[in-house]
Design a protein around this motif. Structure first.
Motif, PDB file in Angstrom:
ATOM      1  N   SER A 241       0.829  -1.198   0.000  1.00 31.76           N
ATOM      2  CA  SER A 241       0.000   0.000   0.000  1.00 31.76           C
ATOM      3  C   SER A 241       0.872   1.260   0.000  1.00 31.76           C
ATOM      4  N   LYS A 245       1.096   4.247  -2.936  1.00 37.12           N
ATOM      5  CA  LYS A 245       0.877   5.667  -2.628  1.00 37.12           C
ATOM      6  C   LYS A 245       2.088   6.515  -3.001  1.00 37.12           C
ATOM      7  N   LYS A 246       3.281   5.977  -2.726  1.00 38.95           N
ATOM      8  CA  LYS A 246       4.498   6.731  -3.069  1.00 38.95           C
ATOM      9  C   LYS A 246       4.630   6.921  -4.578  1.00 38.95           C
ATOM     10  N   LYS A 248       2.214   6.899  -6.839  1.00 39.46           N
ATOM     11  CA  LYS A 248       1.200   7.864  -7.293  1.00 39.46           C
ATOM     12  C   LYS A 248       1.650   9.285  -6.997  1.00 39.46           C
TER      13      LYS A 248
ATOM     14  N   LEU B 132       5.871   4.997   4.875  1.00 40.02           N
ATOM     15  CA  LEU B 132       5.184   5.973   4.036  1.00 40.02           C
ATOM     16  C   LEU B 132       5.449   7.408   4.506  1.00 40.02           C
TER      17      LEU B 132
END
Lengths: 337, 337
Positions: A241, A245-246, A248, B132
């Motif tokens: 996940s 996200k990174k 994107k 993240l």
């Protein structure tokens, strides 16, 4: 063949289960039933212009929520969409049950309603992960936090059979998840299981494997207790996940990057697809008298459809019969916690 | 401040440790020593045109190999580059030791030569993971396969202090790695540790966390036993490696994709950097009287340099003194396996 989908399990119920059921009905050529309150199912379908003709509805009066104790599925909520679906499978009126509802409730309901295959100590939850060179089945990934070596040995057999019969992997390589590959590694559970599995001639045991084996597809089946399996699975999901996200964020960070991403559109899509567990279906709960599939809590139409595809393969694979034959010789003793 | 780098540890020794030492010397403004056979170090430097003037050499006659039993570092190979470096730190002649050699040998050597801080039951190996939103310290990730709740409580304190003093995170959030977030989750170890940590007022304990917390930076320190920590760490490394390979494959698959990647060059580089553990340095071995850092086995110049940067921050942080003060009240009992 008839597949029952729990219309009231998961974050996007009942709309997405309904959409998944309609797609499965039209593309897979098998009978599909939805379990859940008929009135709400019909209204949701009508409100969204979805034609559900030809889909059977197994009417249910309640829904298992995340606030319910798992055991409620057996008594207080034995009229829930989950219980009704499980009972249909247990009675032989349907072949597979798929639910995106509470894992703990589904495991408990499956074990007591569908029941385990004679000779299987404990059914185990598998997760099919997208590895570098093909899928890897991790099991147990949450049904049995504490395990004994004999249970892991059964998981090895069940996992190997699943990969062979359902996913078509020839003589699947089975590894034992450990903190190193040497025979001396691990706690007592790993040392004893490793010794047991080395003697097992019916599976292709490759020995201890480290966590890296999961992402790198170093084997096809990775066996572990449910506590460790849950940690490995969730660690991988978290990093997957974060990576998504990174990436994107990186693409959106400039006009040139966006243009570059546009040129790479197909490749980035394939890349995302190769990491996507929703392509694989759900987590098979193995060792029961009939297939039960735990779909991800955030399942969408596509994921319910993938789970239904997986259900068709599983139910038609002869795997349950093979397990019944394999374990019929053993004593029918359930492991107590 | 003086940092000793093991010139004969890791897959690319002695060249990469030498190059890392030279860069650290020139950029970090501290004393650097290399431990290892002087003749080979000088010849390797000369053959590669590297000026090692100003770098001290701690001459050693042998090398710990992966075939050596870990305990060899204490007796048969107590003249190895690893043992010599550890002894320099133990004698107060240097402040930090960095090695990319065998983890098991380094853990054993560190524990018996550098020795643990009085009151610390067991030193623990931390891994700083790229999450993240900031780094996450996972510990223990391999030094102590089996742990008791009191040990995990100490790890929580040590990990929190490391993140605060060395990586500058204010009141780090500490979580306990578990198979669910509810208090009822886990085996006895997790249940008892969770109860202990809830009473601890000196750390910012946020409760049980799942494996997802690591990739998603849901907290700053994740505490677990060394078996589970190793599984989580290696699972993440495996998937990270698979993702990198898949993305490279996707880029190379067509001319348009290559062009797209060229436009995204900076972003893809930043993306790779955000996943790259080599940016972080090595794994700190925490609870000893002096800092010891385990660099990755495949360490290159850059990774030795990162580890040296980390060493400077750690040695200058006052963390060891804070731990000595914290644990000085406790009884000095080492945990026996």
């Amino acid at each position: 063949m008839k597949i029952v989908i729990d219309a009231f399990g998961g974050d996007y119920a009942p709309l997405e289960p309904i959409k998944g059921a309609v797609r499965a009905k039209s593309e897979l050529g098998c009978e599909i039933a939805l379990s859940g309150t008929e009135q709400i199912i019909r209204k949701t379908a009508a409100d969204n212009g979805i034609d559900i003709s030809g889909i059977e509805i197994l009417d249910a009066q309640s829904v298992m929520t995340y606030d319910d104790e798992p055991k409620a599925v057996l008594k207080k909520k034995n009229d829930s969409s989950m219980a009704v679906g499980l009972k249909a499978v247990a009675a032989g009126e349907a072949d597979v049950f798929i639910s995106a509802g509470s894992t703990a409730a589904l495991l408990m309901g499956s074990t007591f309603i569908v029941k385990r295959i004679k000779g299987v100590s404990r059914p185990a939850l598998g997760a099919v992960l997208p590895g570098l060179n093909g899928h890897v089945l991790l099991m147990d990934c949450g049904a049995n936090a504490e395990c004994r070596p004999e249970m892991l040995k059964q998981f090895a057999f069940m996992g190997s059979l699943y990969m062979e019969k359902v996913l078509g992997v020839k003589t699947p390589r089975v590894g034992l998840l450990n903190n190193g590959t040497e025979d001396s590694k691990g706690l007592d559970l790993q040392k004893e299981t490793n010794a047991l599995l080395k003697e097992e001639k019916e599976i292709n045991y490759v020995g201890n494997v480290e966590g890296r084996a999961l992402g790198l597809s170093e084997c096809d089946v990775v066996i572990t207790d449910g506590f460790t399996g849950n940690i490995a699975l969730k660690s991988i999901e978290g990093i997957g996940s974060a990576v998504g996200k990174k990436l994107k964020g990186a693409i959106k960070s400039s006009f040139t990057a966006k243009l570059g991403a546009l040129l790479m559109k197909k490749q980035l899509k394939d890349f995302a697809k190769s990491l996507d567990y929703s392509e694989v279906g759900g987590a098979p709960f193995i060792g029961l008298k009939a297939p039960v599939i735990k779909a991800h809590g955030n399942s969408t139409e596509k994921m319910f459809f993938s789970a239904a595809k997986q259900a068709v393969q599983w139910a038609g694979s002869g795997m349950i019969e093979a397990l019944e034959e394999k374990f019929s010789g053993g004593d029918d003793k359930e492991e107590k916690e």
